[in-house]
Design a protein around this motif. Structure first.
Motif, PDB file in Angstrom:
ATOM      1  N   SER A  68      14.205  -2.804   9.078  1.00  0.00           N
ATOM      2  CA  SER A  68      14.209  -3.732  10.236  1.00  0.00           C
ATOM      3  C   SER A  68      13.057  -3.427  10.897  1.00  0.00           C
ATOM      4  N   GLU A  69      12.587  -2.028  11.098  1.00  0.00           N
ATOM      5  CA  GLU A  69      11.467  -1.502  11.665  1.00  0.00           C
ATOM      6  C   GLU A  69      10.100  -1.804  10.932  1.00  0.00           C
ATOM      7  N   TRP A  70      10.214  -1.847   9.474  1.00  0.00           N
ATOM      8  CA  TRP A  70       9.050  -2.202   8.653  1.00  0.00           C
ATOM      9  C   TRP A  70       8.701  -3.486   8.925  1.00  0.00           C
ATOM     10  N   ALA A  71       9.859  -4.401   8.847  1.00  0.00           N
ATOM     11  CA  ALA A  71       9.614  -6.063   8.715  1.00  0.00           C
ATOM     12  C   ALA A  71       9.434  -6.583  10.250  1.00  0.00           C
ATOM     13  N   ASP A  72       9.775  -5.694  11.180  1.00  0.00           N
ATOM     14  CA  ASP A  72       9.564  -6.067  12.727  1.00  0.00           C
ATOM     15  C   ASP A  72      10.322  -7.005  13.153  1.00  0.00           C
ATOM     16  N   ILE A  73      11.855  -7.142  12.731  1.00  0.00           N
ATOM     17  CA  ILE A  73      12.659  -7.872  12.921  1.00  0.00           C
ATOM     18  C   ILE A  73      13.921  -7.341  13.516  1.00  0.00           C
ATOM     19  N   PRO A  74      14.742  -7.953  14.566  1.00  0.00           N
ATOM     20  CA  PRO A  74      16.102  -7.413  14.743  1.00  0.00           C
ATOM     21  C   PRO A  74      16.677  -6.823  13.796  1.00  0.00           C
ATOM     22  N   LEU A  75      17.720  -5.825  14.036  1.00  0.00           N
ATOM     23  CA  LEU A  75      18.426  -5.233  13.043  1.00  0.00           C
ATOM     24  C   LEU A  75      19.559  -6.166  12.624  1.00  0.00           C
ATOM     25  N   ARG A  76      19.870  -7.164  13.553  1.00  0.00           N
ATOM     26  CA  ARG A  76      20.953  -8.103  13.275  1.00  0.00           C
ATOM     27  C   ARG A  76      20.222  -9.176  11.829  1.00  0.00           C
ATOM     28  N   ASP A  77      19.130  -9.121  11.715  1.00  0.00           N
ATOM     29  CA  ASP A  77      18.600  -9.931  10.614  1.00  0.00           C
ATOM     30  C   ASP A  77      18.708  -9.124   9.599  1.00  0.00           C
ATOM     31  N   VAL A  78      19.011  -8.125   9.337  1.00  0.00           N
ATOM     32  CA  VAL A  78      19.093  -7.224   8.301  1.00  0.00           C
ATOM     33  C   VAL A  78      20.386  -7.331   7.571  1.00  0.00           C
ATOM     34  N   GLY A  79      20.644  -7.800   6.392  1.00  0.00           N
ATOM     35  CA  GLY A  79      22.186  -7.937   5.919  1.00  0.00           C
ATOM     36  C   GLY A  79      22.306  -7.116   4.703  1.00  0.00           C
ATOM     37  N   TYR A  80      23.390  -6.405   4.554  1.00  0.00           N
ATOM     38  CA  TYR A  80      24.013  -5.557   3.235  1.00  0.00           C
ATOM     39  C   TYR A  80      25.726  -5.808   3.100  1.00  0.00           C
ATOM     40  N   SER A  81      25.932  -5.600   1.850  1.00  0.00           N
ATOM     41  CA  SER A  81      27.403  -6.064   1.649  1.00  0.00           C
ATOM     42  C   SER A  81      28.279  -4.943   2.013  1.00  0.00           C
ATOM     43  N   GLY A  82      27.895  -3.699   1.738  1.00  0.00           N
ATOM     44  CA  GLY A  82      28.684  -2.549   1.827  1.00  0.00           C
ATOM     45  C   GLY A  82      28.153  -1.220   2.037  1.00  0.00           C
ATOM     46  N   LEU A  83      28.767  -0.413   2.452  1.00  0.00           N
ATOM     47  CA  LEU A  83      28.504   1.000   2.911  1.00  0.00           C
ATOM     48  C   LEU A  83      28.328   1.781   1.696  1.00  0.00           C
ATOM     49  N   LYS A  84      27.304   2.537   1.362  1.00  0.00           N
ATOM     50  CA  LYS A  84      27.219   3.531   0.137  1.00  0.00           C
ATOM     51  C   LYS A  84      26.900   4.662   0.711  1.00  0.00           C
ATOM     52  N   ASP A  85      27.628   5.905  -0.136  1.00  0.00           N
ATOM     53  CA  ASP A  85      27.646   7.356   0.239  1.00  0.00           C
ATOM     54  C   ASP A  85      26.112   7.799   0.455  1.00  0.00           C
ATOM     55  N   ARG A  86      26.154   8.522   1.492  1.00  0.00           N
ATOM     56  CA  ARG A  86      24.667   9.238   1.627  1.00  0.00           C
ATOM     57  C   ARG A  86      24.445  10.430   0.649  1.00  0.00           C
ATOM     58  N   HIS A  87      25.655  10.957   0.179  1.00  0.00           N
ATOM     59  CA  HIS A  87      25.373  12.302  -0.852  1.00  0.00           C
ATOM     60  C   HIS A  87      25.572  11.659  -1.960  1.00  0.00           C
ATOM     61  N   ALA A  88      24.618  10.466  -2.574  1.00  0.00           N
ATOM     62  CA  ALA A  88      24.720  10.082  -4.001  1.00  0.00           C
ATOM     63  C   ALA A  88      23.331   9.399  -4.116  1.00  0.00           C
ATOM     64  N   LEU A  89      23.352   8.962  -5.606  1.00  0.00           N
ATOM     65  CA  LEU A  89      22.398   8.104  -5.839  1.00  0.00           C
ATOM     66  C   LEU A  89      22.664   6.715  -6.180  1.00  0.00           C
ATOM     67  N   THR A  90      22.294   5.674  -5.187  1.00  0.00           N
ATOM     68  CA  THR A  90      22.935   4.254  -5.101  1.00  0.00           C
ATOM     69  C   THR A  90      22.288   3.219  -5.107  1.00  0.00           C
ATOM     70  N   THR A  91      22.445   2.322  -5.699  1.00  0.00           N
ATOM     71  CA  THR A  91      21.743   0.936  -5.621  1.00  0.00           C
ATOM     72  C   THR A  91      22.490  -0.244  -5.050  1.00  0.00           C
ATOM     73  N   GLN A  92      21.899  -0.859  -4.009  1.00  0.00           N
ATOM     74  CA  GLN A  92      22.487  -2.217  -3.314  1.00  0.00           C
ATOM     75  C   GLN A  92      21.449  -3.027  -2.891  1.00  0.00           C
ATOM     76  N   TRP A  93      21.980  -4.112  -2.596  1.00  0.00           N
ATOM     77  CA  TRP A  93      21.244  -5.341  -1.969  1.00  0.00           C
ATOM     78  C   TRP A  93      21.019  -5.200  -0.532  1.00  0.00           C
TER      79      TRP A  93
END
Length: 387
Positions: A68-93
């Motif tokens: 959101s900071e990079w795109a200079d948009i409100p955080l509410r305009d960033v969408g994601y489907s699920g929360l992924k673990d921090r201590h892992a190698l993850t891919t998500q949209w």
């Protein structure tokens, strides 16, 4: 029983003895890989930029903030489907609403991240819709277990002086167990991350329930939209429901009915949110349960738990009524007008495969539906997980 003990999912019963006594996981990020499965045909147009991102060392919410900071948009305009673990190698949209498709002048490459934090954009597409929570179908896991210590045959008999099995036969026991759970599934427990460190999320739920519920805000007169009041404290409420569910499931594992059903059961149709009730169990239902077409369920506690009847209802109420802690949580959920839901007691494991890197290192590959926990699969295999 204190909260730290009752929320320690390692204490939950399993249908059979785990063939691995101890193993280490998450020794490094690549030992726990999670790939979000989200089949989608992109329109190639619209103002939502979808980014397929590989990350490690940071959680999903923090990455959304960076985007959101990079795109200079409100955080509410960033969408994601699920929360992924921090201590892992993850891919998500992620999706970013970019008005008029005016992209930032620089590529997304955050510099103020930690030494062990990485972010890589794998693909990007324009689409006409935002990515909403719970959109993805499943997650694929690739998990490496290291420093494996096998359970000996004497563990089942409670003897400690017998010689351990030879590595080859111990590995065969592990593979037989994996074949069995790949066919029959495992108890669908909520994982330890749901409860926080030492069960702190449950403590917060008790503190929340000790306060009077908030009065809903009055709806503005000019507004024609009727919105249900948004419940705050989602984490605490979820922890309370999850603990009650885990204890009901634990009782069903102990009496052997978690994957067979009871009279008055509410069943879940595999791979869907559809449920139906049955006052009795006939041969047809037993066959559908055995084939994995349907699964027995338990309540995610709340008001309106009126679908379950008979022995299945008795089993749920007995577990709660015999625990002062669970009674407090159940009463608090009802006072907050949380609506009851159902969750399958059995977790099917899709496409389970494995490979031995060496005699003490096992790599597991499997897929789980959204909302389930890989730690439930590991708990069915390993008596003591060390991370």
């Amino acid at each position: 029983m204190d909260i730290a003990t009752i929320t320690d999912t390692a204490n939950l019963p399993q249908p059979s003895l785990q063939p691995i006594q101890q193993a280490t996981y998450k020794a490094n990020a690549t030992d726990f890989i999670v790939n979000e499965l989200l089949p989608l045909d992109f329109t190639g147009e619209g103002e939502h930029l979808w980014l397929h991102i590989e990350k490690s060392g940071m959680n999903t919410a923090y990455l959304a903030k960076l985007l959101s900071e990079w795109a200079d948009i409100p955080l509410r305009d960033v969408g994601y489907s699920g929360l992924k673990d921090r201590h892992a190698l993850t891919t998500q949209w992620f999706s970013l609403r970019i008005p008029k498709k005016q992209l930032p002048p620089t590529e997304f490459a955050p510099v103020d991240i930690g030494e062990n934090e990485t972010v890589t954009i794998l693909a990007q597409h324009w689409h006409n819709k935002k990515l909403n929570r719970g959109t993805h179908r499943a997650n694929q896991f690739v998990i490496t277990l290291r420093d494996i210590q096998f359970a000996s045959a004497s563990d089942e008999n409670g003897e400690n002086d017998a010689l351990p099995e030879q590595p080859l036969s111990a590995k065969e026991a592990v593979e037989q167990h994996l074949t069995r759970i790949g066919k029959n599934g495992v108890p669908n427990y909520f994982g330890p991350q749901r409860f926080g460190r030492q069960g702190n999320n449950v403590r917060e739920a008790l503190s929340l329930f000790a306060r009077p519920p908030r009065e809903p805000r009055p709806q503005p007169k000019k507004s024609k939209r009727k919105r249900a009041p948004r419940e705050q404290n989602t984490m605490e409420l979820s922890a309370a429901r999850s603990l009650i569910f885990n204890e009901i499931l634990a009782a069903r594992v102990r009496n052997g009915s978690w994957n067979t059903g009871l009279a008055g059961e509410v069943f879940n149709l595999d791979g869907s949110g559809s449920i139906f009730t049955s006052e009795t169990l006939d041969d047809t239902l037993h066959a559908r349960i055995d084939s994995g077409d349907i699964h027995p369920t338990a309540v995610l506690w709340g008001t309106g738990n009126d679908k379950v009847t008979g022995s299945a209802a008795d089993s749920e109420s007995t577990v709660v009524q015999h625990s002062p802690l669970l009674m407090q949580l159940a009463t608090g959920l009802e006072q907050h007008d949380i609506k009851a839901q159902r969750r399958a007691l059995r977790l099917p494991i899709e496409a389970l495969s494995w490979e031995w890197s060496d005699d003490q290192t096992l790599v597991l590959n499997f897929t789980l539906t959204t909302g389930s926990f890989a730690t439930s699969v590991l708990a069915s295999l390993v008596q003591q997980l060390i991370s």
